[in-house]
Design a protein around this motif. Structure first.
Motif, PDB file in Angstrom:
ATOM      1  N   SER A 173      40.272  53.681  41.671  1.00  0.00           N
ATOM      2  CA  SER A 173      41.387  52.910  42.221  1.00  0.00           C
ATOM      3  C   SER A 173      42.095  52.102  41.147  1.00  0.00           C
ATOM      4  N   LEU A 174      43.338  51.761  41.448  1.00  0.00           N
ATOM      5  CA  LEU A 174      44.163  50.841  40.672  1.00  0.00           C
ATOM      6  C   LEU A 174      44.659  49.789  41.656  1.00  0.00           C
ATOM      7  N   TYR A 175      44.488  48.486  41.321  1.00  0.00           N
ATOM      8  CA  TYR A 175      44.833  47.450  42.297  1.00  0.00           C
ATOM      9  C   TYR A 175      45.531  46.270  41.634  1.00  0.00           C
ATOM     10  N   THR A 176      46.206  45.507  42.465  1.00  0.00           N
ATOM     11  CA  THR A 176      46.761  44.220  42.050  1.00  0.00           C
ATOM     12  C   THR A 176      46.685  43.273  43.245  1.00  0.00           C
ATOM     13  N   ARG A 177      46.434  41.993  42.964  1.00  0.00           N
ATOM     14  CA  ARG A 177      46.408  40.978  44.020  1.00  0.00           C
ATOM     15  C   ARG A 177      46.879  39.658  43.435  1.00  0.00           C
ATOM     16  N   GLY A 205      50.942  29.599  40.468  1.00  0.00           N
ATOM     17  CA  GLY A 205      51.388  29.551  39.084  1.00  0.00           C
ATOM     18  C   GLY A 205      50.632  30.458  38.135  1.00  0.00           C
ATOM     19  N   GLN A 206      49.671  31.231  38.617  1.00  0.00           N
ATOM     20  CA  GLN A 206      48.918  32.139  37.766  1.00  0.00           C
ATOM     21  C   GLN A 206      49.356  33.590  37.991  1.00  0.00           C
ATOM     22  N   ARG A 207      49.057  34.441  37.005  1.00  0.00           N
ATOM     23  CA  ARG A 207      49.431  35.851  37.086  1.00  0.00           C
ATOM     24  C   ARG A 207      48.560  36.590  38.093  1.00  0.00           C
ATOM     25  N   ASN A 208      49.073  37.723  38.573  1.00  0.00           N
ATOM     26  CA  ASN A 208      48.298  38.589  39.447  1.00  0.00           C
ATOM     27  C   ASN A 208      47.048  39.116  38.745  1.00  0.00           C
ATOM     28  N   HIS A 209      45.958  39.274  39.512  1.00  0.00           N
ATOM     29  CA  HIS A 209      44.802  40.027  39.042  1.00  0.00           C
ATOM     30  C   HIS A 209      45.127  41.519  39.204  1.00  0.00           C
ATOM     31  N   SER A 210      45.064  42.273  38.107  1.00  0.00           N
ATOM     32  CA  SER A 210      45.320  43.716  38.165  1.00  0.00           C
ATOM     33  C   SER A 210      44.211  44.434  37.420  1.00  0.00           C
ATOM     34  N   GLY A 211      43.701  45.506  38.008  1.00  0.00           N
ATOM     35  CA  GLY A 211      42.573  46.181  37.372  1.00  0.00           C
ATOM     36  C   GLY A 211      42.336  47.574  37.912  1.00  0.00           C
ATOM     37  N   VAL A 212      41.262  48.186  37.418  1.00  0.00           N
ATOM     38  CA  VAL A 212      40.853  49.527  37.830  1.00  0.00           C
ATOM     39  C   VAL A 212      39.376  49.489  38.194  1.00  0.00           C
ATOM     40  N   GLU A 213      38.978  50.370  39.119  1.00  0.00           N
ATOM     41  CA  GLU A 213      37.579  50.508  39.499  1.00  0.00           C
ATOM     42  C   GLU A 213      37.260  51.982  39.702  1.00  0.00           C
ATOM     43  N   ILE A 214      36.006  52.340  39.477  1.00  0.00           N
ATOM     44  CA  ILE A 214      35.523  53.687  39.748  1.00  0.00           C
ATOM     45  C   ILE A 214      34.141  53.572  40.379  1.00  0.00           C
ATOM     46  N   GLY A 270      34.225  48.262  37.225  1.00  0.00           N
ATOM     47  CA  GLY A 270      35.651  48.061  37.070  1.00  0.00           C
ATOM     48  C   GLY A 270      35.948  46.973  36.062  1.00  0.00           C
ATOM     49  N   THR A 271      37.233  46.779  35.791  1.00  0.00           N
ATOM     50  CA  THR A 271      37.684  45.722  34.889  1.00  0.00           C
ATOM     51  C   THR A 271      39.101  45.331  35.254  1.00  0.00           C
ATOM     52  N   GLU A 272      39.493  44.108  34.897  1.00  0.00           N
ATOM     53  CA  GLU A 272      40.856  43.647  35.113  1.00  0.00           C
ATOM     54  C   GLU A 272      41.567  43.552  33.770  1.00  0.00           C
ATOM     55  N   PHE A 273      42.666  44.280  33.636  1.00  0.00           N
ATOM     56  CA  PHE A 273      43.411  44.314  32.378  1.00  0.00           C
ATOM     57  C   PHE A 273      44.544  43.295  32.338  1.00  0.00           C
ATOM     58  N   ALA A 274      44.813  42.630  33.452  1.00  0.00           N
ATOM     59  CA  ALA A 274      45.839  41.591  33.497  1.00  0.00           C
ATOM     60  C   ALA A 274      45.430  40.546  34.517  1.00  0.00           C
ATOM     61  N   GLY A 275      45.905  39.304  34.295  1.00  0.00           N
ATOM     62  CA  GLY A 275      45.581  38.235  35.226  1.00  0.00           C
ATOM     63  C   GLY A 275      45.385  36.918  34.520  1.00  0.00           C
ATOM     64  N   PRO A 276      44.869  35.911  35.225  1.00  0.00           N
ATOM     65  CA  PRO A 276      44.623  34.607  34.624  1.00  0.00           C
ATOM     66  C   PRO A 276      43.489  34.667  33.607  1.00  0.00           C
ATOM     67  N   SER A 277      43.242  33.555  32.938  1.00  0.00           N
ATOM     68  CA  SER A 277      42.262  33.536  31.846  1.00  0.00           C
ATOM     69  C   SER A 277      40.839  33.829  32.315  1.00  0.00           C
ATOM     70  N   ASP A 278      40.533  33.574  33.588  1.00  0.00           N
ATOM     71  CA  ASP A 278      39.178  33.820  34.090  1.00  0.00           C
ATOM     72  C   ASP A 278      39.062  35.159  34.820  1.00  0.00           C
TER      73      ASP A 278
END
Length: 258
Positions: free
Chosen positions: A200-204, A210-219, A236-244
Protein backbone atom coordinates in the motif's frame (compact mmCIF):
# COMPACT_ATOMS: atom_id res chain seq x y z
CA UNK A 1 -6.18 -2.24 29.81
CA UNK A 2 -9.23 -0.24 30.85
CA UNK A 3 -11.66 -2.41 32.82
CA UNK A 4 -14.46 -1.34 30.49
CA UNK A 5 -12.51 -2.38 27.38
CA UNK A 6 -11.45 -5.71 28.88
CA UNK A 7 -14.93 -6.53 30.14
CA UNK A 8 -16.54 -5.66 26.81
CA UNK A 9 -14.13 -7.81 24.79
CA UNK A 10 -14.49 -10.78 27.13
CA UNK A 11 -18.27 -10.46 27.23
CA UNK A 12 -18.61 -10.37 23.45
CA UNK A 13 -16.24 -13.32 23.13
CA UNK A 14 -18.21 -15.43 25.61
CA UNK A 15 -21.48 -14.47 23.95
CA UNK A 16 -20.35 -15.47 20.47
CA UNK A 17 -18.29 -18.60 21.21
CA UNK A 18 -21.18 -21.13 21.10
CA UNK A 19 -21.87 -20.50 17.41
CA UNK A 20 -20.86 -23.15 14.82
CA UNK A 21 -17.24 -23.36 13.68
CA UNK A 22 -16.56 -21.79 10.30
CA UNK A 23 -13.48 -21.32 8.15
CA UNK A 24 -11.42 -18.14 8.16
CA UNK A 25 -10.34 -16.63 4.83
CA UNK A 26 -6.80 -15.17 4.66
CA UNK A 27 -7.82 -13.20 1.56
CA UNK A 28 -10.35 -11.14 3.54
CA UNK A 29 -8.36 -8.04 4.53
CA UNK A 30 -9.19 -6.21 7.76
CA UNK A 31 -7.65 -2.96 9.11
CA UNK A 32 -4.07 -3.46 10.42
CA UNK A 33 -4.15 -7.16 9.49
CA UNK A 34 -1.35 -6.76 8.66
CA UNK A 35 -1.19 -3.21 7.22
CA UNK A 36 -3.39 -0.13 7.47
CA UNK A 37 -5.94 -0.90 4.74
CA UNK A 38 -8.98 -3.12 4.20
CA UNK A 39 -11.04 -4.59 1.38
CA UNK A 40 -14.72 -4.03 0.65
CA UNK A 41 -15.99 -7.42 1.84
CA UNK A 42 -17.50 -8.37 5.19
CA UNK A 43 -16.95 -11.79 6.73
CA UNK A 44 -19.80 -14.28 6.09
CA UNK A 45 -22.95 -14.17 8.20
CA UNK A 46 -22.50 -16.10 11.44
CA UNK A 47 -18.70 -16.20 11.26
CA UNK A 48 -16.55 -14.91 14.12
CA UNK A 49 -12.94 -13.76 13.94
CA UNK A 50 -10.87 -13.13 17.04
CA UNK A 51 -7.71 -11.25 16.10
CA UNK A 52 -4.68 -10.10 18.04
CA UNK A 53 -1.58 -8.31 16.85
CA UNK A 54 1.45 -6.39 18.05
CA UNK A 55 2.41 -3.28 16.07
CA UNK A 56 5.54 -1.18 16.61
CA UNK A 57 6.38 2.30 15.39
CA UNK A 58 10.09 3.16 15.49
CA UNK A 59 9.90 6.94 15.18
CA UNK A 60 12.62 9.22 13.81
CA UNK A 61 12.29 11.31 16.97
CA UNK A 62 10.93 10.06 20.27
CA UNK A 63 10.49 6.62 21.77
CA UNK A 64 9.51 3.53 19.83
CA UNK A 65 5.79 2.94 20.36
CA UNK A 66 4.32 -0.56 20.72
CA UNK A 67 0.59 -1.29 20.37
CA UNK A 68 -1.31 -4.46 21.25
CA UNK A 69 -4.51 -4.76 19.18
CA UNK A 70 -7.13 -7.31 20.35
CA UNK A 71 -10.24 -7.37 18.15
CA UNK A 72 -13.43 -9.36 17.63
CA UNK A 73 -15.24 -9.35 14.27
CA UNK A 74 -18.71 -10.86 13.88
CA UNK A 75 -20.71 -11.43 10.69
CA UNK A 76 -23.99 -10.25 12.20
CA UNK A 77 -26.01 -10.11 8.97
CA UNK A 78 -25.55 -10.66 5.25
CA UNK A 79 -22.81 -8.30 4.01
CA UNK A 80 -22.47 -6.76 7.49
CA UNK A 81 -19.80 -7.21 10.13
CA UNK A 82 -19.61 -5.76 13.64
CA UNK A 83 -16.21 -4.98 15.19
CA UNK A 84 -15.03 -4.36 18.74
CA UNK A 85 -11.44 -3.41 19.53
CA UNK A 86 -9.37 -1.90 22.33
CA UNK A 87 -5.80 -0.87 21.47
CA UNK A 88 -3.22 -0.82 24.27
CA UNK A 89 -0.20 1.41 23.67
CA UNK A 90 3.13 1.94 25.35
CA UNK A 91 3.87 5.39 26.79
CA UNK A 92 0.12 6.24 26.80
CA UNK A 93 0.41 9.67 28.47
CA UNK A 94 2.26 11.16 25.46
CA UNK A 95 -0.31 10.22 22.80
CA UNK A 96 -1.95 12.91 20.66
CA UNK A 97 -4.79 12.68 18.14
CA UNK A 98 -7.75 10.33 18.10
CA UNK A 99 -5.85 7.17 19.07
CA UNK A 100 -5.67 6.86 22.86
CA UNK A 101 -4.55 3.78 24.76
CA UNK A 102 -7.50 1.87 26.19
CA UNK A 103 -10.25 3.49 24.11
CA UNK A 104 -13.09 1.15 23.14
CA UNK A 105 -13.66 1.04 19.37
CA UNK A 106 -17.07 -0.08 18.06
CA UNK A 107 -17.44 -0.39 14.28
CA UNK A 108 -19.79 -1.59 11.55
CA UNK A 109 -18.80 -2.41 7.97
CA UNK A 110 -21.50 -2.83 5.33
CA UNK A 111 -20.83 -4.13 1.81
CA UNK A 112 -23.24 -2.58 -0.70
CA UNK A 113 -22.43 -4.83 -3.64
CA UNK A 114 -20.16 -7.59 -4.85
CA UNK A 115 -17.88 -6.81 -7.77
CA UNK A 116 -19.33 -7.05 -11.29
CA UNK A 117 -17.82 -6.65 -14.75
CA UNK A 118 -18.65 -2.94 -14.75
CA UNK A 119 -18.62 -2.04 -11.03
CA UNK A 120 -16.09 -2.47 -8.21
CA UNK A 121 -17.18 -3.77 -4.81
CA UNK A 122 -18.07 -0.88 -2.49
CA UNK A 123 -18.38 -0.80 1.29
CA UNK A 124 -18.75 1.80 4.03
CA UNK A 125 -17.39 1.56 7.54
CA UNK A 126 -18.43 3.65 10.56
CA UNK A 127 -16.56 3.50 13.86
CA UNK A 128 -17.24 5.16 17.20
CA UNK A 129 -14.35 5.49 19.69
CA UNK A 130 -15.48 5.79 23.29
CA UNK A 131 -13.25 7.76 25.72
CA UNK A 132 -12.42 4.85 28.06
CA UNK A 133 -8.64 5.25 27.68
CA UNK A 134 -5.80 7.26 29.18
CA UNK A 135 -6.28 11.06 28.88
CA UNK A 136 -9.17 10.48 26.45
CA UNK A 137 -12.04 12.96 26.19
CA UNK A 138 -15.06 13.03 23.92
CA UNK A 139 -16.45 10.49 21.48
CA UNK A 140 -14.53 10.27 18.19
CA UNK A 141 -16.17 9.14 14.93
CA UNK A 142 -14.51 7.60 11.89
CA UNK A 143 -16.12 7.17 8.46
CA UNK A 144 -14.45 5.23 5.63
CA UNK A 145 -15.41 4.42 2.04
CA UNK A 146 -13.80 1.29 0.54
CA UNK A 147 -13.50 0.15 -3.11
CA UNK A 148 -12.15 -3.21 -4.30
CA UNK A 149 -11.59 -4.06 -7.98
CA UNK A 150 -10.08 -7.23 -9.50
CA UNK A 151 -7.82 -7.41 -12.55
CA UNK A 152 -7.32 -11.11 -13.03
CA UNK A 153 -5.89 -12.39 -9.74
CA UNK A 154 -4.63 -8.92 -8.76
CA UNK A 155 -6.99 -6.90 -6.58
CA UNK A 156 -6.83 -3.10 -6.21
CA UNK A 157 -8.19 -1.41 -3.07
CA UNK A 158 -8.93 2.25 -2.34
CA UNK A 159 -9.74 3.50 1.17
CA UNK A 160 -10.73 7.10 1.94
CA UNK A 161 -11.82 8.20 5.39
CA UNK A 162 -12.28 11.04 7.81
CA UNK A 163 -12.01 11.14 11.62
CA UNK A 164 -13.87 13.69 13.74
CA UNK A 165 -12.54 14.27 17.27
CA UNK A 166 -15.24 14.82 19.85
CA UNK A 167 -13.02 16.89 22.14
CA UNK A 168 -9.68 17.96 20.62
CA UNK A 169 -7.05 18.98 23.16
CA UNK A 170 -4.33 21.61 22.77
CA UNK A 171 -3.05 21.69 19.17
CA UNK A 172 -4.91 18.54 18.09
CA UNK A 173 -6.90 18.81 14.86
CA UNK A 174 -10.68 18.64 15.16
CA UNK A 175 -10.74 16.32 12.16
CA UNK A 176 -8.32 14.56 9.82
CA UNK A 177 -8.57 12.70 6.50
CA UNK A 178 -6.68 9.63 5.32
CA UNK A 179 -6.35 7.88 1.96
CA UNK A 180 -4.84 4.50 1.03
CA UNK A 181 -4.21 2.83 -2.34
CA UNK A 182 -3.28 -0.85 -2.15
CA UNK A 183 -2.93 -4.04 -4.17
CA UNK A 184 -3.21 -7.67 -3.06
CA UNK A 185 -2.16 -10.82 -4.89
CA UNK A 186 -2.49 -14.56 -4.06
CA UNK A 187 0.95 -16.20 -4.10
CA UNK A 188 1.28 -19.72 -5.54
CA UNK A 189 -2.12 -19.70 -7.25
CA UNK A 190 -3.48 -22.00 -8.75
CA UNK A 191 -1.32 -24.81 -7.31
CA UNK A 192 -1.74 -23.47 -3.77
CA UNK A 193 -3.79 -20.75 -2.15
CA UNK A 194 -2.37 -20.16 1.33
CA UNK A 195 -0.72 -16.74 1.05
CA UNK A 196 -1.84 -13.23 0.13
CA UNK A 197 0.69 -10.44 -0.49
CA UNK A 198 -0.45 -6.86 0.14
CA UNK A 199 1.28 -3.53 -0.58
CA UNK A 200 0.00 0.00 0.00
CA UNK A 201 0.77 3.69 -0.39
CA UNK A 202 -0.96 6.03 2.09
CA UNK A 203 -1.21 9.58 3.34
CA UNK A 204 -3.01 11.00 6.39
CA UNK A 205 -3.20 14.36 8.07
CA UNK A 206 -0.99 14.83 11.09
CA UNK A 207 -2.49 14.72 14.57
CA UNK A 208 -1.39 18.31 15.35
CA UNK A 209 -2.23 21.45 13.40
CA UNK A 210 0.49 22.99 11.25
CA UNK A 211 2.40 19.77 10.56
CA UNK A 212 2.91 17.91 7.27
CA UNK A 213 0.92 14.84 6.27
CA UNK A 214 2.22 11.41 7.25
CA UNK A 215 2.92 9.61 3.95
CA UNK A 216 4.39 6.15 3.61
CA UNK A 217 4.39 2.64 2.17
CA UNK A 218 3.64 -0.75 3.72
CA UNK A 219 3.93 -4.36 2.59
CA UNK A 220 2.44 -7.39 4.31
CA UNK A 221 1.67 -11.09 4.03
CA UNK A 222 -1.24 -13.18 5.31
CA UNK A 223 -0.58 -16.93 5.59
CA UNK A 224 -3.26 -19.59 6.08
CA UNK A 225 -2.02 -21.95 8.80
CA UNK A 226 -5.28 -23.95 8.87
CA UNK A 227 -8.96 -23.47 8.05
CA UNK A 228 -9.33 -21.49 11.30
CA UNK A 229 -5.89 -19.86 11.75
CA UNK A 230 -4.29 -17.04 9.76
CA UNK A 231 -0.86 -15.56 10.55
CA UNK A 232 0.01 -12.09 9.29
CA UNK A 233 3.03 -9.79 9.28
CA UNK A 234 3.92 -6.45 7.75
CA UNK A 235 6.59 -3.74 7.47
CA UNK A 236 6.50 -0.13 6.38
CA UNK A 237 8.08 3.31 6.55
CA UNK A 238 7.04 6.95 6.23
CA UNK A 239 9.00 8.97 3.67
CA UNK A 240 7.29 12.29 4.46
CA UNK A 241 5.71 13.90 7.49
CA UNK A 242 6.55 15.63 10.77
CA UNK A 243 9.86 15.12 12.57
CA UNK A 244 8.51 12.20 14.64
CA UNK A 245 7.22 10.24 11.63
CA UNK A 246 7.85 6.49 11.46
CA UNK A 247 11.28 5.32 10.35
CA UNK A 248 10.05 1.72 10.52
CA UNK A 249 6.59 0.23 11.11
CA UNK A 250 5.98 -3.44 11.81
CA UNK A 251 3.10 -5.78 12.65
CA UNK A 252 2.73 -9.45 13.54
CA UNK A 253 -0.61 -11.01 14.40
CA UNK A 254 -2.85 -14.06 14.50
CA UNK A 255 -6.51 -14.44 13.51
CA UNK A 256 -8.72 -17.30 14.74
CA UNK A 257 -12.05 -18.16 13.12
CA UNK A 258 -15.05 -19.61 14.97
Amino acid sequence: MSRIVFSAIVAVGLLLMPLPVLALDHDNLDPNRPIGMEDAYAIPKGEIGMEGGVRFNDRREGRTRVTFQPQIIYGAFENTQIEIQGDLMSDPHTLVGAAKSGDLHLGVLYNFNTETISLPAFAARVEVDLPTGVNSKGVDTQMTGILTRSFGRLRVHLNAGYTVLGSPQGQERSGAYRAVAAVSYPLGYPTSFRDTLIASLYTRESDLRGQRNHSGVEIGLRHQLSSRLVLDGGLGTEFAGPSDRAALLGTIGLSVGF
